[in-house]
Design a protein around this motif. Structure first.
Motif, PDB file in Angstrom:
ATOM      1  N   GLY B  80      12.246 -17.129  18.373  1.00  0.00           N
ATOM      2  CA  GLY B  80      11.095 -17.923  18.787  1.00  0.00           C
ATOM      3  C   GLY B  80      10.512 -17.333  20.056  1.00  0.00           C
ATOM      4  O   GLY B  80      11.244 -16.809  20.899  1.00  0.00           O
ATOM      5  N   LEU B  81       9.178 -17.380  20.140  1.00  0.00           N
ATOM      6  CA  LEU B  81       8.498 -16.977  21.375  1.00  0.00           C
ATOM      7  C   LEU B  81       8.499 -18.199  22.284  1.00  0.00           C
ATOM      8  O   LEU B  81       8.110 -19.281  21.855  1.00  0.00           O
ATOM      9  CB  LEU B  81       7.067 -16.548  21.061  1.00  0.00           C
ATOM     10  N   ARG B  82       8.928 -18.044  23.485  1.00  0.00           N
ATOM     11  CA  ARG B  82       9.114 -19.222  24.341  1.00  0.00           C
ATOM     12  C   ARG B  82       7.811 -20.001  24.527  1.00  0.00           C
ATOM     13  O   ARG B  82       6.740 -19.413  24.759  1.00  0.00           O
ATOM     14  CB  ARG B  82       9.674 -18.821  25.698  1.00  0.00           C
ATOM     15  N   ALA B  83       7.924 -21.329  24.420  1.00  0.00           N
ATOM     16  CA  ALA B  83       6.794 -22.223  24.669  1.00  0.00           C
ATOM     17  C   ALA B  83       6.965 -22.909  26.014  1.00  0.00           C
ATOM     18  O   ALA B  83       6.080 -23.625  26.478  1.00  0.00           O
ATOM     19  CB  ALA B  83       6.691 -23.260  23.559  1.00  0.00           C
ATOM     20  N   ASP B  84       8.109 -22.683  26.645  1.00  0.00           N
ATOM     21  CA  ASP B  84       8.435 -23.310  27.923  1.00  0.00           C
ATOM     22  C   ASP B  84       9.594 -22.505  28.499  1.00  0.00           C
ATOM     23  O   ASP B  84      10.456 -22.021  27.749  1.00  0.00           O
ATOM     24  CB  ASP B  84       8.868 -24.767  27.698  1.00  0.00           C
ATOM     25  N   ALA B 109       8.717 -17.303  36.998  1.00  0.00           N
ATOM     26  CA  ALA B 109       7.284 -17.248  36.733  1.00  0.00           C
ATOM     27  C   ALA B 109       7.098 -16.420  35.487  1.00  0.00           C
ATOM     28  O   ALA B 109       7.767 -15.403  35.316  1.00  0.00           O
ATOM     29  CB  ALA B 109       6.532 -16.608  37.903  1.00  0.00           C
ATOM     30  N   GLY B 110       6.193 -16.855  34.627  1.00  0.00           N
ATOM     31  CA  GLY B 110       5.961 -16.071  33.417  1.00  0.00           C
ATOM     32  C   GLY B 110       4.985 -16.758  32.486  1.00  0.00           C
ATOM     33  O   GLY B 110       4.480 -17.840  32.774  1.00  0.00           O
ATOM     34  N   GLN B 111       4.757 -16.083  31.380  1.00  0.00           N
ATOM     35  CA  GLN B 111       3.812 -16.561  30.381  1.00  0.00           C
ATOM     36  C   GLN B 111       4.567 -17.268  29.261  1.00  0.00           C
ATOM     37  O   GLN B 111       5.642 -16.826  28.866  1.00  0.00           O
ATOM     38  CB  GLN B 111       3.048 -15.382  29.784  1.00  0.00           C
ATOM     39  N   VAL B 112       3.979 -18.350  28.742  1.00  0.00           N
ATOM     40  CA  VAL B 112       4.532 -19.003  27.557  1.00  0.00           C
ATOM     41  C   VAL B 112       3.446 -19.065  26.492  1.00  0.00           C
ATOM     42  O   VAL B 112       2.252 -19.028  26.794  1.00  0.00           O
ATOM     43  CB  VAL B 112       5.070 -20.425  27.870  1.00  0.00           C
ATOM     44  N   LEU B 113       3.884 -19.139  25.245  1.00  0.00           N
ATOM     45  CA  LEU B 113       2.953 -19.126  24.110  1.00  0.00           C
ATOM     46  C   LEU B 113       3.162 -20.382  23.281  1.00  0.00           C
ATOM     47  O   LEU B 113       4.291 -20.829  23.100  1.00  0.00           O
ATOM     48  CB  LEU B 113       3.224 -17.899  23.233  1.00  0.00           C
ATOM     49  N   ARG B 114       2.078 -20.927  22.753  1.00  0.00           N
ATOM     50  CA  ARG B 114       2.185 -22.116  21.913  1.00  0.00           C
ATOM     51  C   ARG B 114       1.367 -21.927  20.647  1.00  0.00           C
ATOM     52  O   ARG B 114       0.275 -21.367  20.687  1.00  0.00           O
ATOM     53  CB  ARG B 114       1.668 -23.337  22.674  1.00  0.00           C
ATOM     54  N   VAL B 115       1.919 -22.427  19.544  1.00  0.00           N
ATOM     55  CA  VAL B 115       1.237 -22.292  18.259  1.00  0.00           C
ATOM     56  C   VAL B 115      -0.125 -22.982  18.315  1.00  0.00           C
ATOM     57  O   VAL B 115      -1.111 -22.464  17.822  1.00  0.00           O
ATOM     58  CB  VAL B 115       2.089 -22.884  17.119  1.00  0.00           C
TER      59      VAL B 115
END
Lengths: 380, 380
Positions: B80-84, B109-115
């Motif tokens: 899974g690509l992290r959403a949090d 610190a970083g980027q998260v991705l959501r469907v």
């Protein structure tokens, strides 16, 4: 059904950066980006994924097989997780910034993902820092970018830099001029990639002397340029060699101490390059620190660019570590204003959350100091 | 086959940050992370994807339906690509840093991705900056984290902060004490989420007075605490209110100017919280700047933590912009040493790549200054 996985386990090629490592990486990136900004390279930030059509266009095609692709349930189209940021920056230059004056100087920093790592570089998530100089074809532009990459790396305190310059268009130009067909050129290419002079002699046909000469020219920049200047090359190859000589002179004027070497036939990893390209190394550090070179930005634009990508993991191994923090433990009851004053003076403050004995607690938490009842940091 | 997509088009919810915006975002993140480090929160960096088993364990389960999942061709397992990032940091605390002394202070610190984005927040890639304080359950720990979040945001120059404190365990505790069944509790929950006092009166049964009282207690912290103190609450709820009062007093001691409000019944978005939680707002800025609260770290560990996540996009809208760079155009022939001296003095230098007339070229490239033949920056 697979066995359950230990929760501490990550997929191969991925890692957690723990305290100190993560902060050091961020400091390396920040320092590099500050140096690029100082030379007018403006930061852009493309997203982590895009439609695969744009991600794998032009220069991006080389990484197609390394790119994670999936269906986006929202757009119902295939998207790709970026495996390289250069094609994204080229897209931005060719679309959203198409009206900006040229030369357009852009920089970027971010993470890229790859389906599989290589033997030399097993990581599947890599940090990239880079710069692109778009819209100018001159040797001055090549030299600016090469010197900037080296200066940015030197700014991290990394000594003993060497820059290996290559001209990936040279061999194709010679093959074309000699009228070698595709099969013959592939045989030449394979011999060169193995640095196999004997095989090249067999494969090179009428061009075996020129090609063998190019292969043998590899080495320190001055000697290589001398060898190349003495050869009779097709016009287009001779022009590339003249540009290379100009670039060497300009880079040397900016960075007299950096070692310059030339490998006129190297092509591996430079497949989408259309002019002078380069790789950065540091003495005593295995593997490259970064690479770059000239390419066409694509996206329907007839525009040339040159740029580079630095690898943050390699730079982190090569750069000297920062001095450890001075950490002071603040016993319960320390006033917020006193804590603020310490932080403003460069201290890292760890506030007690209960009444534990300060000396022991400071030691347990790895502090270098504790705040005395008189309000002074005292060494542990 | 879909129609080809214009190369400038990105999937919905994604964006390119262009010059100035991208640099400003990076500066916001760097400043926040520096503030967290000053208080002893050590940076960690988990990867962008993980096995879904660990990513969606514990606190991560709440975001399962928002998480991009795919098959990893290397491990042949779902990733899974992290959403949090909070569940990732909890994993690190529970596994790789399990032997580190507690309290364990970590930042990230970083980027998260959501469907999919939400109506309020359509972005599908978000920047997070956060801190977690692991292993201490006290009000002092809650207060440290809440004050740190607010101080970090204030450090960006954002005024008029308010912190809305919530106790997401209060309503469930009251319902349990009153013996409400699942259906009745869901009806209570729904009435509270709509702030519908009449519906709550009908749904609350024997607890309607207590529940109505909690609903009405919302407002400025002092008045809310007074109202709550006057109520006869079940023991577990009364303890939570006492902790809340302690937290309010501690945060106020550190940050007397910040507005504190209390909403004792708010629960939306705090489903995995197990204690005092909070949301940060700034006057005149729509939407929240960040949120946090107490939770259990999971991964088989019986350990509590509290922490927060700040949203870089919201902070970027709220924070004052930095002063523009001083950019000086360097005509052809400027010595590298002169360029270096200017950069060391804080100038951004743009080097000419040809012999274009300096005044016009400097103007065309958006420089504020050009270098005069005497070697002085002259305003354009």
């Amino acid at each position: 059904m697979n066995e359950p996985i230990h929760p501490g386990l990550l997929p191969a090629g991925l890692a957690d950066l723990l305290p100190h490592e993560a902060a050091f990486e961020a400091a390396v990136v920040a320092q590099l980006m500050a140096r690029l900004a100082q030379s007018g390279y403006d930061r852009v930030k493309p997203p982590l994924f895009e439609f695969e059509d744009s991600l794998l266009a032009g220069a991006g095609a080389a990484l197609a097989s390394d790119t994670f692709r999936l269906m986006d349930p929202i757009s119902q189209r295939m998207i790709g997780l970026r495996a390289d940021m250069t094609p994204q920056v080229a897209r931005i230059a060719a679309t959203r910034l198409v009206r900006q004056p040229r030369p357009l100087r852009l920089s970027y920093a971010g993470q890229v993902l790859r389906v599989r790592g290589s033997q030399l570089r097993p990581e599947r998530q890599l940090g990239q820092v880079g710069a692109e100089l778009i819209g100018v074809a001159s040797a001055a532009a090549d030299a600016e970018v090469i010197a900037l990459a080296a200066e940015a790396v030197e700014g991290l305190g990394i000594d003993g830099l060497s820059i290996d310059l290559t001209t990936p268009t040279l061999v194709p130009a010679v093959c074309r001029e000699l009228g070698l067909d595709g099969v013959a050129e592939a045989r030449v290419r394979a011999a060169i990639d193995r640095k196999d002079a004997a095989a090249l002699e067999r494969a090179g046909g009428a061009g075996r002397h020129i090609l063998g000469g190019l292969l043998a020219a590899s080495g320190p920049a001055d000697r290589a340029l001398e060898t190349l200047a003495a050869m009779t090359l097709p016009a287009i190859a001779a022009r590339e060699v003249a540009t290379l000589a100009e670039v060497v002179a300009l880079v040397r004027a900016t960075l007299p101490a950096v070692t310059l070497t030339v490998d006129p036939v190297e092509n591996r990893g430079f497949e989408y390059r259309t002019g002078i390209s380069f790789t950065l190394f540091a003495r005593g550090i295995r593997g490259e620190l970064g690479r770059g070179g000239r390419y066409e930005i694509g996206f329907g634009r007839d525009e040339t660019a040159t740029g580079f990508t630095l690898y943050t993991d390699a730079l982190q191994l090569a750069a000297p570590r920062p001095a450890p923090d001075r950490r002071v433990f603040l016993p319960a009851g320390t006033q917020p204003a006193a804590a603020r004053a310490l932080r403003a003076a460069g201290w890292v403050t760890l506030q007690a959350l209960d009444d534990a004995e300060p000396q022991a607690e400071a030691h347990r938490l790895g502090c270098t100091h504790r705040l005395s009842p008189a309000g002074e940091p005292v060494e542990i």
